[in-house]
Design a protein around this motif. Structure first.
Motif, mmCIF file in Angstrom:
data_model
loop_
_atom_site.group_PDB
_atom_site.id
_atom_site.type_symbol
_atom_site.label_atom_id
_atom_site.label_comp_id
_atom_site.label_asym_id
_atom_site.label_seq_id
_atom_site.Cartn_x
_atom_site.Cartn_y
_atom_site.Cartn_z
ATOM 1 N N ASP A 182 -3.274 -14.046 -11.763
ATOM 2 C CA ASP A 182 -2.215 -13.034 -11.834
ATOM 3 C C ASP A 182 -1.151 -13.191 -10.749
ATOM 4 O OD1 ASP A 182 -3.506 -11.929 -9.596
ATOM 5 O OD2 ASP A 182 -4.312 -10.228 -10.701
ATOM 6 N N ARG A 183 -1.448 -13.963 -9.703
ATOM 7 C CA ARG A 183 -0.423 -14.283 -8.706
ATOM 8 C C ARG A 183 -0.867 -15.468 -7.870
ATOM 9 N NH1 ARG A 183 -3.021 -9.576 -7.157
ATOM 10 N NH2 ARG A 183 -3.632 -9.364 -4.993
ATOM 11 N N VAL A 184 0.122 -16.155 -7.321
ATOM 12 C CA VAL A 184 -0.132 -17.283 -6.423
ATOM 13 C C VAL A 184 0.701 -17.064 -5.167
ATOM 14 C CG1 VAL A 184 -0.689 -18.930 -8.243
ATOM 15 C CG2 VAL A 184 1.669 -18.718 -7.478
ATOM 16 N N GLY A 185 0.277 -17.692 -4.091
ATOM 17 C CA GLY A 185 1.041 -17.538 -2.870
ATOM 18 C C GLY A 185 0.785 -18.653 -1.885
ATOM 19 N N TRP A 186 1.790 -18.864 -1.048
ATOM 20 C CA TRP A 186 1.664 -19.791 0.074
ATOM 21 C C TRP A 186 1.157 -18.983 1.274
ATOM 22 C CZ3 TRP A 186 1.914 -24.870 -0.117
ATOM 23 C CH2 TRP A 186 2.647 -25.494 -1.123
ATOM 24 N N PHE A 187 0.102 -19.455 1.913
ATOM 25 C CA PHE A 187 -0.464 -18.768 3.068
ATOM 26 C C PHE A 187 -0.759 -19.755 4.181
ATOM 27 C CE2 PHE A 187 -1.681 -16.195 -0.577
ATOM 28 C CZ PHE A 187 -1.293 -14.929 -0.166
ATOM 29 N N PRO A 188 -0.478 -19.375 5.442
ATOM 30 C CA PRO A 188 -0.948 -20.198 6.553
ATOM 31 C C PRO A 188 -2.471 -20.333 6.425
ATOM 32 C CG PRO A 188 0.541 -18.495 7.347
ATOM 33 C CD PRO A 188 0.245 -18.191 5.895
ATOM 34 N N VAL A 189 -3.009 -21.455 6.866
ATOM 35 C CA VAL A 189 -4.441 -21.713 6.713
ATOM 36 C C VAL A 189 -5.289 -20.562 7.272
ATOM 37 C CG1 VAL A 189 -6.329 -23.240 7.443
ATOM 38 C CG2 VAL A 189 -4.220 -24.207 6.517
ATOM 39 N N ALA A 190 -4.903 -19.986 8.404
ATOM 40 C CA ALA A 190 -5.687 -18.891 8.988
ATOM 41 C C ALA A 190 -5.760 -17.693 8.038
ATOM 42 C CB ALA A 190 -5.092 -18.468 10.327
ATOM 43 N N PRO A 238 -7.307 -14.548 -9.022
ATOM 44 C CA PRO A 238 -7.753 -14.502 -10.416
ATOM 45 C C PRO A 238 -7.271 -13.247 -11.134
ATOM 46 C CG PRO A 238 -9.592 -14.096 -8.941
ATOM 47 C CD PRO A 238 -8.412 -14.440 -8.081
ATOM 48 N N GLY A 239 -6.911 -13.415 -12.391
ATOM 49 C CA GLY A 239 -6.470 -12.291 -13.208
ATOM 50 C C GLY A 239 -7.645 -11.573 -13.842
ATOM 51 N N GLY A 240 -7.334 -10.510 -14.537
ATOM 52 C CA GLY A 240 -8.364 -9.744 -15.233
ATOM 53 C C GLY A 240 -8.787 -8.521 -14.455
ATOM 54 N N LEU A 275 -9.948 -6.210 -27.860
ATOM 55 C CA LEU A 275 -9.715 -7.437 -27.118
ATOM 56 C C LEU A 275 -8.349 -7.363 -26.463
ATOM 57 C CD1 LEU A 275 -10.995 -10.390 -29.352
ATOM 58 C CD2 LEU A 275 -11.952 -9.551 -27.210
ATOM 59 N N ARG A 276 -8.309 -7.645 -25.172
ATOM 60 C CA ARG A 276 -7.037 -7.655 -24.445
ATOM 61 C C ARG A 276 -6.839 -9.031 -23.838
ATOM 62 N NH1 ARG A 276 -6.482 -2.944 -20.417
ATOM 63 N NH2 ARG A 276 -4.621 -4.145 -19.951
ATOM 64 N N GLU A 277 -5.598 -9.381 -23.650
ATOM 65 C CA GLU A 277 -5.264 -10.673 -23.056
ATOM 66 C C GLU A 277 -4.895 -10.467 -21.592
ATOM 67 O OE1 GLU A 277 -1.924 -13.702 -24.297
ATOM 68 O OE2 GLU A 277 -3.501 -13.577 -25.813
ATOM 69 N N PHE A 278 -5.447 -11.332 -20.729
ATOM 70 C CA PHE A 278 -5.184 -11.276 -19.296
ATOM 71 C C PHE A 278 -4.781 -12.663 -18.805
ATOM 72 C CE2 PHE A 278 -8.320 -7.945 -20.074
ATOM 73 C CZ PHE A 278 -7.757 -6.862 -19.419
ATOM 74 N N PRO A 279 -3.937 -12.735 -17.759
ATOM 75 C CA PRO A 279 -3.632 -14.047 -17.187
ATOM 76 C C PRO A 279 -4.863 -14.564 -16.430
ATOM 77 C CG PRO A 279 -2.633 -12.317 -15.860
ATOM 78 C CD PRO A 279 -3.251 -11.647 -17.063
ATOM 79 N N SER A 311 0.605 -18.307 -15.383
ATOM 80 C CA SER A 311 -0.703 -18.797 -15.790
ATOM 81 C C SER A 311 -0.920 -18.746 -17.295
ATOM 82 C CB SER A 311 -1.767 -17.925 -15.101
ATOM 83 O OG SER A 311 -3.055 -18.235 -15.561
ATOM 84 N N ASN A 312 -1.883 -19.539 -17.749
ATOM 85 C CA ASN A 312 -2.360 -19.383 -19.125
ATOM 86 C C ASN A 312 -3.175 -18.082 -19.176
ATOM 87 O OD1 ASN A 312 -4.521 -20.311 -17.601
ATOM 88 N ND2 ASN A 312 -5.198 -21.803 -19.082
ATOM 89 N N THR A 313 -3.627 -17.672 -20.355
ATOM 90 C CA THR A 313 -4.315 -16.390 -20.500
ATOM 91 C C THR A 313 -5.696 -16.571 -21.122
ATOM 92 O OG1 THR A 313 -3.299 -16.020 -22.650
ATOM 93 C CG2 THR A 313 -2.133 -15.123 -20.738
#
Length: 161
Positions: free
Chosen positions: A123-131, A25-27, A116-120, A102-104
């Protein structure tokens, strides 16, 4: 009445290991948090909306890319610690996240500053092994990983490793 949310857990098998795509999550509140802070891409909906349609829409908003169409696996719903009921669908797909965006949202920051500030939203996404995903995901969403790995094709793969 509890708030409703629907999400889409994208998964792939990479070198014999099941990986999932999760979002941070962003912000400012989440900026320094990593463990138990990530989430399945999801968003709120109202009674009467189709959770599958919402899950696809929210995935596109939070990741900035369209999710593969399916085949989908219904992983059911779970009540989260805060009371929200989250319904999650899993879909196989090897999505290139290089251009994820992402949208903001707007937030008064710093608090009581009048600025007022704009945040995504993400802020990041990733592929992770389930563990690894298990330690990064919010605790209330971790059972969805168990439900995913209980799927016959993935359970067999899991037993082999």
């Amino acid at each position: 009445m509890a708030k409703l949310s629907a999400g889409l857990l994208l998964y792939r098998v990479h070198n014999g290991v099941v990986e999932v795509l999760i979002a941070h999550p962003g912000g400012p509140f989440w900026a320094t948090k990593d463990e138990a802070a990530w989430s399945i891409p999801k968003g709120e909906y109202t009674e009467g909306e189709n959770p599958w349609v919402v899950a696809q829409r929210e995935f596109a908003e939070e990741i900035g890319l369209q999710a593969p169409a399916g085949p989908r696996i219904d992983l059911g719903a779970l009540k989260q610690p805060g009371g929200k009921v989250v319904t999650v669908f899993a879909v196989p797909g090897d999505l290139d996240i290089t251009n994820a965006r992402s949208n903001t949202f707007q937030l008064e920051w710093p608090p009581r500053s009048g600025t007022l500030r704009e945040f995504p939203e993400v802020d990041r996404v990733g592929w992770f092994p389930v563990a690894q995903a298990r330690t990064r995901l919010l605790k209330g969403q971790r059972p969805f990983l168990d439900r995913l790995m209980a799927q016959p094709a993935l359970a067999r793969l899991h037993e082999e490793h």
